[in-house]
Enzyme design. Structure first.
Site, mmCIF file in Angstrom:
data_model
loop_
_atom_site.group_PDB
_atom_site.id
_atom_site.type_symbol
_atom_site.label_atom_id
_atom_site.label_comp_id
_atom_site.label_asym_id
_atom_site.label_seq_id
_atom_site.Cartn_x
_atom_site.Cartn_y
_atom_site.Cartn_z
ATOM 1 N N ARG A 67 -22.128 -5.749 -10.584
ATOM 2 C CA ARG A 67 -21.090 -6.415 -11.161
ATOM 3 C C ARG A 67 -19.689 -6.635 -9.982
ATOM 4 N NH1 ARG A 67 -16.895 -4.633 -15.960
ATOM 5 N NH2 ARG A 67 -15.645 -4.002 -14.295
ATOM 6 N N TYR A 113 -8.035 -6.543 -14.238
ATOM 7 C CA TYR A 113 -8.876 -5.735 -14.751
ATOM 8 C C TYR A 113 -10.051 -5.574 -13.878
ATOM 9 C CZ TYR A 113 -13.103 -4.445 -17.039
ATOM 10 O OH TYR A 113 -14.209 -3.994 -17.082
ATOM 11 N N HIS A 116 -13.631 -10.428 -19.254
ATOM 12 C CA HIS A 116 -12.745 -9.470 -20.084
ATOM 13 C C HIS A 116 -11.747 -10.214 -21.171
ATOM 14 C CE1 HIS A 116 -11.177 -5.283 -20.845
ATOM 15 N NE2 HIS A 116 -12.447 -5.007 -20.387
ATOM 16 N N GLU A 160 -19.456 -12.219 -18.457
ATOM 17 C CA GLU A 160 -19.256 -11.464 -19.676
ATOM 18 C C GLU A 160 -17.713 -11.707 -20.363
ATOM 19 O OE1 GLU A 160 -19.730 -7.370 -18.580
ATOM 20 O OE2 GLU A 160 -18.508 -6.593 -19.903
ATOM 21 N N GLU A 199 -19.390 -6.062 -26.150
ATOM 22 C CA GLU A 199 -18.984 -4.420 -26.167
ATOM 23 C C GLU A 199 -17.913 -4.120 -27.183
ATOM 24 O OE1 GLU A 199 -17.644 -4.630 -22.145
ATOM 25 O OE2 GLU A 199 -15.462 -4.232 -22.466
ATOM 26 N N ARG A 251 -24.211 -7.096 -25.834
ATOM 27 C CA ARG A 251 -23.606 -5.740 -25.323
ATOM 28 C C ARG A 251 -23.327 -4.520 -26.022
ATOM 29 N NH1 ARG A 251 -22.377 -4.803 -20.781
ATOM 30 N NH2 ARG A 251 -20.181 -4.361 -20.767
ATOM 31 N N GLU A 254 -25.479 -1.177 -18.173
ATOM 32 C CA GLU A 254 -24.363 -1.050 -17.386
ATOM 33 C C GLU A 254 -24.272 0.564 -17.183
ATOM 34 O OE1 GLU A 254 -20.666 -1.799 -19.088
ATOM 35 O OE2 GLU A 254 -19.591 -1.864 -17.285
HETATM 36 O O1 EZ4 Z 1 -12.725 -2.357 -20.581
HETATM 37 O O2 EZ4 Z 1 -14.694 0.477 -21.233
HETATM 38 O O3 EZ4 Z 1 -17.752 -3.952 -19.143
HETATM 39 N N1 EZ4 Z 1 -16.972 -3.156 -19.110
HETATM 40 C C1 EZ4 Z 1 -15.851 -3.025 -19.693
HETATM 41 C C2 EZ4 Z 1 -14.996 -1.779 -19.637
HETATM 42 C C3 EZ4 Z 1 -13.995 -1.744 -20.938
HETATM 43 C C4 EZ4 Z 1 -13.751 -0.132 -20.962
HETATM 44 C C5 EZ4 Z 1 -12.972 -0.193 -22.299
HETATM 45 O O4 EZ4 Z 1 -12.706 1.033 -22.809
HETATM 46 O O5 EZ4 Z 1 -15.325 -3.941 -20.184
HETATM 47 O O6 EZ4 Z 1 -14.428 -1.560 -18.510
HETATM 48 CO CO CO Z 2 -17.069 -5.596 -20.227
#
Ligand code: EZ4
Ligand code: CO
Length: 403
Positions: free
Chosen positions: A147, A159, A212, A236, A262, A283, A339
């Site tokens: 990634r 992020y 994100h 993602e 997620e 996810r 992951e």
């Molecule tokens: O932001 O687990 O794909 N992984 C992510 C992570 C999440 C964190 C949040 O607690 O998006 O980095």
């Molecule tokens: Co994520």
């Protein structure tokens, strides 16, 4: 086999983890992860105050009935706190049942569907050059799927990018850190990043990217189109998924594969996305989606539509979750990828485990149960520390945005 005790262990070997430990009249113990980043104590209270009194005296072999009891029997359904608590009980019960059977957990699920579990690594850098170096470093460590995230010119904190040039860890001690965001800058930058990464690394490795939740559907569609030449394994969380219909618009415009889930807690969050074939990878993970019992249900729905699994595996999920996830991954027929962010040394010491990494793949090991234990004396040396995930604001005018 009766449950004779249940304890909630909160520790912070670098970051906070909530672990449920079940004890039985046969002397076996089972562990489940209940960690919910930034809201850890809510789950600990839910377990301690409301779930533990229901567990003592129950038949530990009745995994399904206990799941239904905690889900339907609470009247109040779903949500991350509830489902993380249920997940912890469920995971601990699967651990117990597999230990009682003397088998690694994947055997109880139906046995191995594959020899090893493909995992993806994280590579991040403050700029494109740093990220490219890091991608090459991860490839040299043996990862086949990586990634890539990078800082965006003009933005301070983005992020997925470490501020210390090392591992990325989003939660910070004390109150939430503020990050800034600008969508046009980001949309111009990401295709340049993947152009540079592909030029450096070629086409043998799978590449992934996490948006994100920051884009609107039409912006996500634009990014998906712009990334098509670089053949991503997935894009993602391209847009927030509370409204699943948003993904129709993204899907209509791009062949870049989409991954979501997620932060999903139940099959109901996934249902429309899967049934309308709006995503390619789901996810959801053991700890936040109700444990192995429920994750299996989600995977079975996904399999009907050729949607594959790609479970969340960041460092804020404890090694207990990682161990359980790897058993699930070894079994689940429609597996996609897992992951993998390595935990720090302190965390690995608190949670001794049977799982291992080798040349881009992982294996849960052959220890009975899920193969992860907790060193309680060591855990006690790392007490809880208040920490939050960051919040995100638009650089332009300070509007609170999706983090
Ligand atoms: O932001 O687990 O794909 N992984 C992510 C992570 C999440 C964190 C949040 O607690 O998006 O980095
Ligand atoms: Co994520």
């Amino acid at each position: 086999m009766k449950i004779t005790g249940a304890r909630v262990i909160v520790c912070c070997p670098g970051r906070n983890f909530v672990t449920l430990k079940l004890e039985t009249d046969q002397g076996l113990t089972g562990l489940g992860d209940a960690s919910l980043n930034g809201r850890e104590l809510a789950v600990a209270s839910y377990l301690n105050d409301h779930v533990v009194p229901l567990l003592v005296g129950r038949d530990a072999t009745r995994i399904e009935d206990t799941w239904q009891y905690l889900y339907r029997g609470a009247y109040w359904r779903r949500g991350p706190v509830t489902m993380s608590a249920i997940a912890a009980v469920d995971t601990a019960l699967w651990d117990l049942k597999a230990k009682a059977a003397g088998m690694p957990l994947y055997q109880l699920l139906g046995g191995a569907s594959r020899e090893r579990v493909l995992v993806y690594a994280h590579a991040n850098g403050r700029d494109i050059a740093e990220t490219v170096d890091e991608v090459q470093r991860q490839a040299a460590l043996g990862y086949r799927a990586i990634r890539a995230q990078s800082g965006v010119p003009g933005l301070n904190k983005v992020y997925g990018v470490a501020t210390d040039g090392k591992h990325y860890e989003p939660a910070t001690r004390g109150l939430p850190r503020e990050e800034d965001w600008d969508t046009p800058r980001y949309l111009r930058h990401v295709p340049q990043l993947f152009d540079a990464v592909r030029s450096a690394i070629g086409w043998e490795h799978e590449l992934l990217h996490d948006v994100h939740h920051r884009l609107t559907p039409i912006e996500a569609a634009r990014l998906g189109k712009d990334l098509e030449p670089y053949r991503l394994f997935w894009m993602e969380d391209a847009t927030p998924a509370e409204n699943p219909e948003a993904f129709r618009l993204v899907r209509r415009h791009t062949t870049t594969p989409l991954a979501v889930g997620e932060i999903f807690n139940t099959v109901w969050d996934c249902k429309a996305l899967i049934e309308e074939q709006l995503i390619d990878f789901i996810r959801t993970t053991v700890v936040h989606a109700g444990g192995l019992t429920h994750l299996r249900r989600i995977a079975d729905l996904a399999a009907l539509y050729q949607v594959r699994t790609g479970s969340h595996g960041a460092t804020d999920l404890s090694p207990v979750c990682m161990g359980a996830a790897l058993h699930f991954d070894l079994w689940v027929p429609n597996f996609g990828i897992q992951e993998h962010m390595p935990h720090n040394e302190a965390t690995d010491a608190v949670f001794p485990h049977a799982y291992r990494f080798d040349a881009g793949f992982m294996h849960p090991g052959e220890a009975p149960g899920h193969g992860v234990e907790i060193d309680e004396a060591l855990a006690a040396k790392y007490p809880y520390q208040r920490a939050y995930l960051p919040v995100n604001r638009l650089q332009r005018d300070g509007t609170l945005w999706d983090w």
